[in-house]
Design a protein around this motif. Sequence first.
Motif, PDB file in Angstrom:
ATOM      1  N   VAL A  22       0.816  -1.215   0.000  1.00 35.75           N
ATOM      2  CA  VAL A  22       0.000   0.000   0.000  1.00 35.75           C
ATOM      3  C   VAL A  22       0.851   1.266   0.000  1.00 35.75           C
ATOM      4  CG1 VAL A  22      -2.008  -1.103   1.039  1.00 35.75           C
ATOM      5  CG2 VAL A  22      -0.287  -0.061   2.521  1.00 35.75           C
ATOM      6  N   LYS A  23       2.127   1.160   0.428  1.00 35.30           N
ATOM      7  CA  LYS A  23       2.987   2.344   0.504  1.00 35.30           C
ATOM      8  C   LYS A  23       4.444   1.926   0.366  1.00 35.30           C
ATOM      9  CE  LYS A  23       4.168   6.673   1.781  1.00 35.30           C
ATOM     10  NZ  LYS A  23       5.536   6.805   1.318  1.00 35.30           N
ATOM     11  N   THR A  24       5.183   2.649  -0.455  1.00 38.58           N
ATOM     12  CA  THR A  24       6.632   2.446  -0.549  1.00 38.58           C
ATOM     13  C   THR A  24       7.341   3.775  -0.326  1.00 38.58           C
ATOM     14  OG1 THR A  24       6.685   2.801  -2.949  1.00 38.58           O
ATOM     15  CG2 THR A  24       6.493   0.516  -2.197  1.00 38.58           C
ATOM     16  N   THR A  25       8.583   3.650   0.094  1.00 34.51           N
ATOM     17  CA  THR A  25       9.471   4.804   0.173  1.00 34.51           C
ATOM     18  C   THR A  25      10.760   4.411  -0.517  1.00 34.51           C
ATOM     19  OG1 THR A  25       8.490   5.420   2.304  1.00 34.51           O
ATOM     20  CG2 THR A  25      10.556   6.497   1.695  1.00 34.51           C
ATOM     21  N   LEU A  26      11.200   5.246  -1.444  1.00 32.14           N
ATOM     22  CA  LEU A  26      12.446   5.024  -2.172  1.00 32.14           C
ATOM     23  C   LEU A  26      13.457   6.076  -1.746  1.00 32.14           C
ATOM     24  CD1 LEU A  26      10.223   3.610  -3.911  1.00 32.14           C
ATOM     25  CD2 LEU A  26      11.635   4.145  -5.891  1.00 32.14           C
ATOM     26  N   PHE A  27      14.679   5.626  -1.535  1.00 30.69           N
ATOM     27  CA  PHE A  27      15.782   6.508  -1.185  1.00 30.69           C
ATOM     28  C   PHE A  27      16.829   6.373  -2.280  1.00 30.69           C
ATOM     29  CE2 PHE A  27      13.782   4.853   2.629  1.00 30.69           C
ATOM     30  CZ  PHE A  27      13.467   6.009   3.322  1.00 30.69           C
ATOM     31  N   LEU A  28      17.168   7.475  -2.924  1.00 31.19           N
ATOM     32  CA  LEU A  28      18.135   7.473  -4.018  1.00 31.19           C
ATOM     33  C   LEU A  28      19.402   8.212  -3.617  1.00 31.19           C
ATOM     34  CD1 LEU A  28      15.794   8.400  -7.023  1.00 31.19           C
ATOM     35  CD2 LEU A  28      16.642   6.130  -6.393  1.00 31.19           C
ATOM     36  N   ALA A  29      20.535   7.650  -3.973  1.00 33.15           N
ATOM     37  CA  ALA A  29      21.802   8.341  -3.736  1.00 33.15           C
ATOM     38  C   ALA A  29      21.954   9.508  -4.712  1.00 33.15           C
ATOM     39  CB  ALA A  29      22.971   7.365  -3.888  1.00 33.15           C
ATOM     40  N   ASP A  30      21.262   9.446  -5.861  1.00 36.96           N
ATOM     41  CA  ASP A  30      21.349  10.501  -6.872  1.00 36.96           C
ATOM     42  C   ASP A  30      19.985  10.635  -7.549  1.00 36.96           C
ATOM     43  OD1 ASP A  30      21.872  12.192  -9.022  1.00 36.96           O
ATOM     44  OD2 ASP A  30      23.716  11.146  -9.598  1.00 36.96           O
ATOM     45  N   MET A  31      19.344  11.787  -7.403  1.00 38.03           N
ATOM     46  CA  MET A  31      18.025  12.004  -7.983  1.00 38.03           C
ATOM     47  C   MET A  31      18.062  11.933  -9.511  1.00 38.03           C
ATOM     48  SD  MET A  31      14.935  12.164  -7.012  1.00 38.03           S
ATOM     49  CE  MET A  31      14.728  12.754  -5.350  1.00 38.03           C
ATOM     50  N   ALA A  32      19.233  12.015 -10.109  1.00 41.83           N
ATOM     51  CA  ALA A  32      19.350  11.855 -11.565  1.00 41.83           C
ATOM     52  C   ALA A  32      18.960  10.439 -11.997  1.00 41.83           C
ATOM     53  CB  ALA A  32      20.774  12.186 -12.024  1.00 41.83           C
ATOM     54  N   ASP A  33      18.915   9.493 -11.059  1.00 42.00           N
ATOM     55  CA  ASP A  33      18.538   8.114 -11.357  1.00 42.00           C
ATOM     56  C   ASP A  33      17.025   7.885 -11.295  1.00 42.00           C
ATOM     57  OD1 ASP A  33      21.166   7.249 -11.741  1.00 42.00           O
ATOM     58  OD2 ASP A  33      21.438   6.849  -9.590  1.00 42.00           O
TER      59      ASP A  33
END
Length: 128
Positions: A74-85
Amino acid sequence: MTRQAVSTGGAPAAIGPYSQGIAVDGFVFCSGQIGLDPATGELVPGGVEAQAERALRNLAAVLDAAGAAMADIVKTTLFLADMADFATVNAVYARHMPDPPPARSTFAVGALPKGALIEIEAIARRPG
């Protein structure tokens, strides 16, 4: 309220004092998954696309161990080292999430464990 730890060899073992997931009151709260190969404990080669693919497979393994599936998220959270990805990760993510996709937040962070490029956590509702 009874909390039950969720554990599977299909996802990497926790690298700290936490559970791969916790099942409680019909929900599964999955700890963040990075692109670690559960067999080696190392990040998969191939950059953010390969790491996102592996992280989602790890997440699916934790959900399966809890009696849930990707369709139950129902809910995810994504953490990116680089928002360009962001676009690359969206393409991988879209292949794994059924319609309608879960609610989601995405953040750029300064660093992730083991130098990972992406981490994904989820909350799912167990069927039944």
